[in-house]
Design a protein around this motif. Structure first.
Motif, short mmCIF file in Angstrom:
data_model
loop_
_atom_site.label_atom_id
_atom_site.label_comp_id
_atom_site.label_asym_id
_atom_site.label_seq_id
_atom_site.Cartn_x
_atom_site.Cartn_y
_atom_site.Cartn_z
N PRO A 429 0.84 -1.20 0.00
CA PRO A 429 0.00 0.00 0.00
C PRO A 429 0.88 1.26 0.00
N HIS A 430 0.34 2.31 -0.54
CA HIS A 430 0.99 3.62 -0.45
C HIS A 430 -0.09 4.62 -0.09
N CYS A 485 4.81 9.85 -1.00
CA CYS A 485 4.10 8.84 -0.22
C CYS A 485 4.35 9.17 1.25
N LEU A 487 3.99 7.08 3.74
CA LEU A 487 4.59 6.00 4.50
C LEU A 487 6.05 6.43 4.60
N HIS A 490 8.93 4.91 2.97
CA HIS A 490 8.95 4.99 1.51
C HIS A 490 9.49 6.34 1.05
N MET A 495 10.63 7.94 -2.41
CA MET A 495 9.31 8.08 -3.03
C MET A 495 8.74 9.47 -2.75
#
Ligand code: C2O
Ligand code: CU
Length: 502
Positions: A429-430, A485, A487, A490, A495
């Motif tokens: 998931p992102h 993202c 998270l 990440h 990201m």
């Protein structure tokens, strides 16, 4: 429903790139890991290079529903002169009583774990003088705010160890439940995990005119997960979603919340690095969602489930008068990973006596500004790309890692754009967070979004394979702002990208 079958590896900042730490294999820390941690300025006693601390000791040390939910301290301004509220905040290492009989070293704003609350009002600026007494550089980002780029606390806009700088927040935006947190590139993940996160509640005349539960019946609750060793230290490892089996609400494990038998407004924040929550009352009772990231929804929406990915907020009203005094009701979480007997429970509401309740939830909460004409459309693809054995995974946006020298999206000031954001991973998931703007979700996987996503958003969930179409209008400030993202492991892996509004 996500099941994170495999763990993606994790990256630590090094001089020239990233280094893999594969949490599934629990490798002994290599000399390179240690060197990288030092390069990155880490000197934490329980840092990434520490020996394997074993499984999370939190569940064994904390008896569920025994500690009362604390409310974070509300900061008082040091000055209210010059038409602004000025605050002085010091970032410092401190100890918190998180687990019974143990003390936990944490990184704090003003010694508070979790961080303090700043209360602000639209139209009145807030100035925060931040002093960094930590060993690492930091950057303070006010998540969800529209602020000039100098005060945005972007990943490269660092405040070095020992330094002081002033962040100015114009509050030239409507009410919203915001939060602030560290954003120093590659360090944000560990810093936020260790405590550098606080709450910022911005109100305005629209919100203040509504008869919603207020004062002591308005509770900010920040939810996150954590992993502890037997001494009570926080254990930080990159990409350790599966290792974190302790749920903290306002910094305490599985607390109990004493409530009167009446309506409460609860401002939920997911301040986890990686964990998604899918929250529900154990009896399936109704939860009235009234707000999301960017303030109130146009209309309340009654549900039994509230989903929150890292960085997202949900304002809800729960009417405890439907329970007999003496009733307890657990707030549950159904989102993996982790053992359900631990991560499946969040906190417990213990319902006491009725209390006078003049509050209500009006059918109409606010009117959102109309969406303007669209000047341009873009497509954004999020992907974690796993390397082969010994190769670092990459956090990618449109196939590229973050490069602070590169502009990824040139946006014309004053225009509105539609971005279609796709999670290209099939099992990871992102989510997607844009600095500077509150956007509207137009579609999720080709269909209109649910009512919970119908308001103003700054962070949107992207389960594996999902796509979201959003519209944002860039009419507040010019400059270079990141999108990423949320998270945080990440984003630390790259990201993240950058738009320039000019
Ligand atoms: Cu809450 Cu750029 O982040
Ligand atoms: Cu991600």
């Amino acid at each position: 429903m996500v099941t994170r079958r495999r763990m993606i590896g994790a990256a630590l900042a090094t001089g020239g790139g990233v280094l893999l730490v594969r949490t599934t294999l629990r490798p002994a820390p290599s000399a390179a890991t240690t060197a990288a941690a030092k390069d990155a300025g880490h000197a934490h006693p329980a840092g990434a290079a520490a020996p394997d601390p074993g499984p999370d000791a939190g569940p064994a040390l904390a008896e569920k529903f025994t500690t009362a939910l604390p409310l974070p301290p509300v900061l008082s301004p040091v000055s209210t002169d010059g038409g602004a509220d000025t605050y002085a905040v010091t970032m410092l290492r401190s100890y918190a009583r998180v687990l019974p009989g143990r003390r936990t070293e944490v990184l704090t704003y003003n010694g508070a774990f979790p961080g303090p609350v700043i209360r602000a009002r639209s139209g009145r600026p807030v100035v925060v003088r931040q002093t960094n007494l930590l060993d690492d550089p930091v950057s303070v980002h006010l998540h969800g705010s529209a602020v000039p780029v100098d005060s945005d606390g972007g990943p490269m806009n660092l405040l070095g160890a020992g330094a002081t700088r002033t962040y100015t927040y114009p509050n030239d935006q409507p009410h919203a439940s915001l939060w602030f947190h560290d954003h120093a590139h590659h360090l944000e993940s560990e810093h936020v995990y260790r405590g550098l996160a606080g709450t910022y509640l911005l109100t305005d005349a629209t919100e203040a005119s509504l008869p919603l539960p207020a004062g002591r019946y308005d509770l900010p609750i920040a939810l996150r997960d954590a992993r502890f060793d037997t001494a009570g230290n926080l254990v930080y490892r990159m990409d350790d979603a599966e290792g974190r089996a302790t749920v903290l609400a306002n910094g305490r494990p599985w607390p109990k919340v004493d409530v009167a038998a009446r309506r409460y407004r609860i401002r939920l924040l997911n301040s986890s690095n990686l964990r998604f929550f899918s929250l529900r009352l154990a009896d399936g009772g109704p939860i009235t969602q009234i707000g999301s990231d960017g303030g109130l929804l146009e209309r309340p929406h009654t549900t039994d489930t509230v989903d929150l990915s890292p960085g997202e907020r949900a304002d809800v009203v729960i009417d405890f008068s439907r329970y007999r005094p003496g009733t307890s009701v657990v707030l549950t979480n159904s989102m993996p990973p982790g053992p359900a007997e631990h991560i499946g429970q969040v906190l417990r509401f213990d319902v006491g006596r009725p209390a006078p309740d003049p509050s209500s939830v009006p059918d109409r909460l606010r009117t959102l500004p109309p969406l303007g004409p669209v000047a341009r459309e873009r497509t954004i693809v999020l992907k974690v790309e796993e390397g082969g054995a010994g190769v670092a995974p990459l956090g990618l946006i449109d196939g590229r890692q973050y490069d602070p020298a590169r502009v990824d999206a040139a946006v014309a000031f004053g225009t509105s754009e539609i971005w279609t954001v796709h999670n290209a991973n099939t099992d990871i998931p992102h989510n997607f967070h844009l600095h500077l703007v509150q956007f509207r979700v137009l579609q999720r996987n080709g269909a209109p979004p649910g009512p919970e996503e119908g308001g103003l958003k700054d962070t949107v969930r992207l389960m594996p394979g999902e796509s979201v179409r959003l519209q944002a209008t860039f009419d507040s400030y010019r400059g270079r702002y990141p999108y990423h993202c949320h998270l945080l492991d990440h984003s630390a892996m790259g990201m993240m990208a950058q738009m320039e509004i000019a």
